[in-house]
Design a protein around this motif. Sequence first.
Motif, short mmCIF file in Angstrom:
data_model
loop_
_atom_site.label_atom_id
_atom_site.label_comp_id
_atom_site.label_asym_id
_atom_site.label_seq_id
_atom_site.Cartn_x
_atom_site.Cartn_y
_atom_site.Cartn_z
N VAL A 118 0.85 -1.19 0.00
CA VAL A 118 0.00 0.00 0.00
C VAL A 118 0.89 1.24 0.00
CG1 VAL A 118 -1.84 -1.18 1.24
CG2 VAL A 118 -0.14 0.12 2.53
N ALA A 119 0.31 2.36 -0.38
CA ALA A 119 1.06 3.62 -0.43
C ALA A 119 1.28 4.16 0.98
CB ALA A 119 0.29 4.64 -1.27
N VAL A 120 2.25 5.06 1.09
CA VAL A 120 2.54 5.73 2.35
C VAL A 120 2.36 7.23 2.16
CG1 VAL A 120 4.33 6.28 4.05
CG2 VAL A 120 4.15 3.95 3.14
N VAL A 121 1.65 7.85 3.08
CA VAL A 121 1.51 9.31 3.11
C VAL A 121 2.20 9.82 4.37
CG1 VAL A 121 -0.10 11.24 3.35
CG2 VAL A 121 -0.64 9.35 1.79
N GLU A 122 3.14 10.75 4.20
CA GLU A 122 3.82 11.32 5.36
C GLU A 122 3.32 12.74 5.60
OE1 GLU A 122 8.04 10.56 6.43
OE2 GLU A 122 8.27 12.72 6.12
N ARG A 123 2.83 12.98 6.79
CA ARG A 123 2.39 14.30 7.22
C ARG A 123 3.49 14.85 8.14
NH1 ARG A 123 -0.93 18.52 6.09
NH2 ARG A 123 -2.38 16.95 5.24
N ASP A 124 4.31 15.73 7.60
CA ASP A 124 5.44 16.29 8.33
C ASP A 124 4.99 17.52 9.11
OD1 ASP A 124 7.81 17.24 9.32
OD2 ASP A 124 8.73 17.63 7.37
N ILE A 125 4.49 17.28 10.32
CA ILE A 125 4.03 18.40 11.13
C ILE A 125 5.17 19.07 11.87
CG2 ILE A 125 1.71 17.45 11.38
CD1 ILE A 125 2.48 16.57 14.22
N GLY A 126 6.34 18.42 11.88
CA GLY A 126 7.49 19.01 12.55
C GLY A 126 7.99 20.25 11.86
N THR A 127 7.92 20.27 10.53
CA THR A 127 8.36 21.43 9.77
C THR A 127 7.22 22.19 9.11
OG1 THR A 127 8.80 20.02 7.85
CG2 THR A 127 10.65 20.45 9.32
N HIS A 128 6.03 21.58 9.08
CA HIS A 128 4.83 22.25 8.57
C HIS A 128 3.71 22.05 9.59
CE1 HIS A 128 7.28 21.29 4.98
NE2 HIS A 128 6.85 22.46 4.55
N ALA A 129 3.75 22.85 10.63
CA ALA A 129 2.86 22.65 11.78
C ALA A 129 1.41 22.99 11.45
CB ALA A 129 3.33 23.51 12.95
N PRO A 130 0.47 22.20 11.96
CA PRO A 130 -0.94 22.57 11.84
C PRO A 130 -1.22 23.84 12.64
CG PRO A 130 -0.67 20.27 12.51
CD PRO A 130 0.66 20.94 12.67
N PRO A 131 -2.26 24.57 12.29
CA PRO A 131 -2.58 25.78 13.06
C PRO A 131 -3.10 25.41 14.45
CG PRO A 131 -4.29 25.34 11.44
CD PRO A 131 -3.18 24.37 11.15
N VAL A 132 -2.80 26.26 15.41
CA VAL A 132 -3.40 26.08 16.74
C VAL A 132 -4.85 26.54 16.67
CG1 VAL A 132 -1.21 26.33 17.92
CG2 VAL A 132 -2.63 28.35 17.52
N PRO A 133 -5.71 26.01 17.53
CA PRO A 133 -7.13 26.38 17.47
C PRO A 133 -7.33 27.88 17.65
CG PRO A 133 -6.83 24.43 18.81
CD PRO A 133 -5.46 24.95 18.51
N SER A 134 -8.13 28.45 16.77
CA SER A 134 -8.48 29.87 16.85
C SER A 134 -9.73 30.04 17.70
CB SER A 134 -8.73 30.42 15.45
OG SER A 134 -9.88 29.77 14.89
#
Length: 206
Positions: free
Chosen positions: A39-55
């Motif tokens: 199966v494919a692999v998807v990498e979510r690099d939150i270390g260098t592309h952080a999700p937004p903090v809740p507004s």
Amino acid sequence: MNASGYLLHVAASPNAEQSTSTALGRLLTEQLAHKMRNVAVVERDIGTHAPPVPSRQFAADNLLPLEQRSDNLESEILIEELEAAKALVISTPMHNFGVPAVLKAWIDQILRPQRTFARSSKGKQGLLEDRPVFIIVTCGGPVTGPYAQQDFLTPYLEYVLPTIGLSNIQVIRLDSMVRTPEHTASQIEQCKAWIAEQVANLCEVA
């Protein structure tokens, strides 16, 4: 388990290509992908592309019915990405005894009432289908032995992920990773053995 999908690797280290936890997370996802019929692999690099903090709006929306909420594209992308995954790998360092800020931000984006969990008289009930979750934690200081420091990261993840329905969790912690090169190498070898064990124990899925 999803009939189609991919493996999702959430990498929380800020050290990018120099990160031990990210490298081991990639090794695990590669071996799992092969076991699970390539199966494919998807990498979510939150270390260098952080999700937004809740507004403020995000927090207010969580109190509203789904149909009355503002569009929150980032949150929905992360939730749908997780929903489509056959298995989840989280690789993360421990920061100041606990969860890195970027990983907490990701969790805050995916834990949403009426979307990934429901409130009930018995407490929160997860709305996501369970799937294997593998967590690799690298710790700079000792978390075992007579001089062990408190680990608030692992218990938090083991509590918060079942809130949305993910309770099939396996965790390994790499201890005292800044001690000596020899000790670090030993911890990495232990992790590789753990990875081989997890892959061997994983039932193949369609």
